[in-house]
Design a protein around this motif. Structure first.
Motif, PDB file in Angstrom:
ATOM      1  N   VAL A   1       0.827  -1.207   0.000  1.00 46.24           N
ATOM      2  CA  VAL A   1       0.000   0.000   0.000  1.00 46.24           C
ATOM      3  C   VAL A   1       0.860   1.254   0.000  1.00 46.24           C
ATOM      4  O   VAL A   1       0.726   2.103  -0.885  1.00 46.24           O
ATOM      5  CB  VAL A   1      -0.977   0.015   1.203  1.00 46.24           C
ATOM      6  N   GLY A   2       1.748   1.409   0.984  1.00 45.62           N
ATOM      7  CA  GLY A   2       2.546   2.627   1.033  1.00 45.62           C
ATOM      8  C   GLY A   2       3.274   2.763   2.352  1.00 45.62           C
ATOM      9  O   GLY A   2       3.130   1.950   3.271  1.00 45.62           O
ATOM     10  N   ASP A   3       4.048   3.830   2.451  1.00 43.04           N
ATOM     11  CA  ASP A   3       4.924   4.027   3.595  1.00 43.04           C
ATOM     12  C   ASP A   3       4.171   4.243   4.908  1.00 43.04           C
ATOM     13  O   ASP A   3       4.689   3.938   5.983  1.00 43.04           O
ATOM     14  CB  ASP A   3       5.840   5.225   3.360  1.00 43.04           C
ATOM     15  N   ALA A   4       2.969   4.784   4.854  1.00 39.10           N
ATOM     16  CA  ALA A   4       2.217   5.095   6.074  1.00 39.10           C
ATOM     17  C   ALA A   4       0.802   4.533   5.951  1.00 39.10           C
ATOM     18  O   ALA A   4      -0.176   5.281   5.796  1.00 39.10           O
ATOM     19  CB  ALA A   4       2.179   6.601   6.313  1.00 39.10           C
TER      20      ALA A   4
ATOM     21  N   ASP B   1      10.678  -0.211  -5.923  1.00 38.63           N
ATOM     22  CA  ASP B   1      12.080  -0.345  -5.558  1.00 38.63           C
ATOM     23  C   ASP B   1      12.830  -0.935  -6.758  1.00 38.63           C
ATOM     24  O   ASP B   1      12.213  -1.283  -7.774  1.00 38.63           O
ATOM     25  CB  ASP B   1      12.239  -1.177  -4.285  1.00 38.63           C
ATOM     26  N   PRO B   2      14.156  -1.035  -6.715  1.00 34.88           N
ATOM     27  CA  PRO B   2      14.897  -1.491  -7.904  1.00 34.88           C
ATOM     28  C   PRO B   2      14.473  -2.862  -8.428  1.00 34.88           C
ATOM     29  O   PRO B   2      14.359  -3.051  -9.642  1.00 34.88           O
ATOM     30  CB  PRO B   2      16.343  -1.493  -7.415  1.00 34.88           C
TER      31      PRO B   2
ATOM     32  N   ASP C   1      10.534   1.375   2.486  1.00 35.69           N
ATOM     33  CA  ASP C   1      10.045   2.737   2.340  1.00 35.69           C
ATOM     34  C   ASP C   1      10.615   3.394   1.087  1.00 35.69           C
ATOM     35  O   ASP C   1      11.737   3.111   0.658  1.00 35.69           O
ATOM     36  CB  ASP C   1      10.392   3.559   3.572  1.00 35.69           C
ATOM     37  N   SER C   2       9.848   4.299   0.523  1.00 32.20           N
ATOM     38  CA  SER C   2      10.221   4.949  -0.734  1.00 32.20           C
ATOM     39  C   SER C   2      11.479   5.794  -0.603  1.00 32.20           C
ATOM     40  O   SER C   2      12.273   5.882  -1.545  1.00 32.20           O
ATOM     41  CB  SER C   2       9.070   5.832  -1.223  1.00 32.20           C
ATOM     42  N   ALA C   3      11.678   6.408   0.549  1.00 31.17           N
ATOM     43  CA  ALA C   3      12.803   7.327   0.722  1.00 31.17           C
ATOM     44  C   ALA C   3      14.148   6.646   0.487  1.00 31.17           C
ATOM     45  O   ALA C   3      15.120   7.299   0.120  1.00 31.17           O
ATOM     46  CB  ALA C   3      12.760   7.945   2.118  1.00 31.17           C
TER      47      ALA C   3
END
Length: 528
Positions: A348-351, A394-395, A441-443
């Motif tokens: 879903v996502g980071d948060a 991600d990669p 996480d995306s960061a």
């Protein structure tokens, strides 16, 4: 209308322009304007763009075949099929490559014991030059075993119709991470993925946990082979609780770590020949000795004293202690919350919203940790639907998606270039040295250096590296045209929703290769 990649006469888009454009788009935190369907469940009627975004999240990347399968089965039918853990047939050319591998033809136990024997023989060589040459050959052969596992991963990720199972296999390999570069794990990592992780990727978490605990790759990686009574090694016990089950805030204490380490004493790895009799033991311990393949429970190394875990005594003894402890860890409320959070972060996502995490944890507990049931709860949620098209790849996801987009219809003859791209993007398969796995996480994947390398990898995926992907070992590179991405079902589905900057970039492309590069570099492809 699909634009012609070579028709534009506008000014070319330079690498500097692209990096600036992408940086702005990434900072905006989105990859498209796809709108979610009804919040109460999986959307019954997705448009083409919505279908592509759903496929990109459930799989390693949308293809024409998967788009057709979704259209024919409908969203609910497709989700149900993907949530079933069942054997999936690969294209014959891909399966033939896997069948020819040493890790397929020879059991892991035989490979590992053979490599151990070779290592010992090298130490016994009297000549230094001979030892050096033999050691180089040994290291090359060990790397070859790891490379076979990596190639097999790519072939399955790109060509298996059981895409969710493959994507979840990677997730759990990262959750229960081992570093192939340590000791002799290169000879074990392919089997670890194939027998400990993949069969349970959509099954019960407790079964998955138990399979990883007793696999020699994990026991070797986290030093449990050295864990014995009066010589306690806490490495595995700590990571088992902090990273695999309860989480760092899961309510356990240092004493729990120590007690878990005592439970794990005697569980180790034996590289003695498979047909060799058990070691000589005291009579009372002979019946307690167990060996399955390379896994060994050695009662003489086990701490037989009474133990307490998470505030409750353990009733069993010997091997039974471990299963009782794993049952307790797998069914702990903290484990349900921790595993649910990681799954939601991945998909879903980071948060992820607290309400979603609570619903997933409830599903985990109610189903006794059945992973498919937890995922079903996640997929039916409004946050999942709203997140489609907005999760940075991600990669590994980026490279696999590019391969599926451009090369799904013709099986790769040589996956090695893709493995090199992952190395350059700092996410090589089985290459995380620390046991926490690669960050979700995306960061972690948005630095300027990462984006610069992605542009170069995008060009290779766009066609500049196509010849290498189809060059068999020792053969000259064939002539391979860039994939016709402008005519793909993927592009036709997303084209109406491309951002103005993406349209400008594509319009400036001077060749099919450049057009492909810009599409694969666009935020719409960076996000899924």
């Amino acid at each position: 209308m699909t634009p012609s990649p070579s028709a534009s006469t506008a000014l070319p888009l330079t690498r500097r322009h692209w990096l600036g454009w992408t940086a702005v788009s990434l900072a905006a935190g989105g990859g498209g304007a796809w709108a979610a369907g009804s919040p109460g469940g999986a959307p019954p009627g997705l448009d083409d763009a919505g279908s592509v975004r759903l496929l990109e999240r459930l799989s390693w990347g949308a293809t024409a075949a998967s788009q057709q399968a979704l259209a024919e089965a409908g969203t609910a039918g497709y989700l149900a099929a993907q949530l079933r853990s069942a054997p999936a047939a690969l294209p014959p050319e891909a399966q033939a490559q896997i069948d020819a591998m040493a890790i397929t033809r020879t059991p892991m136990e035989v490979l590992a014991i053979d490599m151990q024997g070779r290592q010992q023989a090298i130490k016994d060589l009297p000549d230094e030059e001979a030892r050096k040459a033999a050691q180089e050959t040994y290291q090359r052969d060990m790397r070859a075993l790891q490379r076979e596992a990596e190639r097999r991963f790519v072939l399955r990720a790109v060509y298996s119709p059981a895409q969710l199972q493959e994507k979840m296999t990677w997730f759990w390999m990262n959750h229960f991470s081992v570093f192939a570069g340590k000791a002799d794990i290169r000879a074990m990592v392919g089997d670890y993925e194939d027998r400990a992780i993949r069969p349970h990727a959509l099954g019960r978490f407790r079964d998955l946990l138990g399979a990883t605990v007793r696999h020699p790759a994990m026991l070797r990686y986290l030093d449990n082979a050295q864990n014995a009574a009066n010589r306690i090694n806490e490495n595995y016990a700590r990571e088992l609780m902090e990273l695999h089950t309860l989480g760092v805030d899961g309510g356990y204490s240092q004493r729990d770590v120590q007690e878990m380490a005592r439970v794990l004493t005697g569980h180790g790895v034996s590289l003695r020949p498979l047909g060799e009799p058990p070691p000589k033991l005291k009579a009372e311990w002979t019946r307690q000795y167990v060996r399955h393949g390379l896994y060994e429970f050695h009662p003489q190394r086990h701490d037989w004293g009474p133990k307490e875990l998470l505030g409750q005594p353990l009733q069993g003894q010997g091997m039974a202690e471990l299963d009782e402890a794993l049952d307790r860890l797998a069914r702990a409320p903290a484990t349900a919350r921790f595993v649910s959070r990681k799954l939601a972060t991945y998909l879903v996502g980071d948060a992820p919203p607290p309400a979603l995490l609570e619903a997933m944890a409830e599903s985990f507990t109610r189903s006794d940790g059945h992973i498919a049931a937890v995922l079903q709860t996640l997929f039916a949620s409004a946050p999942f639907q709203a997140s489609l098209g907005k999760r940075l790849r991600d990669p590994v996801q980026y490279v696999m998606a590019g391969l599926r987009m451009g090369y799904a219809d013709r099986v790769l003859a040589n996956p090695d270039p893709a493995l090199s791209w992952l190395q350059r993007l700092a996410e090589p398969l089985y290459g995380r040295a620390t046991p926490d796995g690669y960050p979700l996480d995306s960061a972690a994947w948005t630095s300027s250096g990462q984006m610069a390398v992605r542009f170069e990898v995008a060009r290779a995926l766009a066609g500049a590296g196509a010849a290498a992907l189809y060059r068999p070992d020792g053969a000259p590179p064939p002539r391979v045209a860039p994939p016709a991405l402008a005519q793909s079902a993927y592009y036709r589905a997303l084209e109406p929703q491309l951002a103005p900057a993406t349209r400008v970039a594509l319009a400036r492309a001077a060749s099919p290769l450049e057009w492909n590069t810009f599409l694969l570099s666009a935020p719409e492809f960076m996000y899924a």
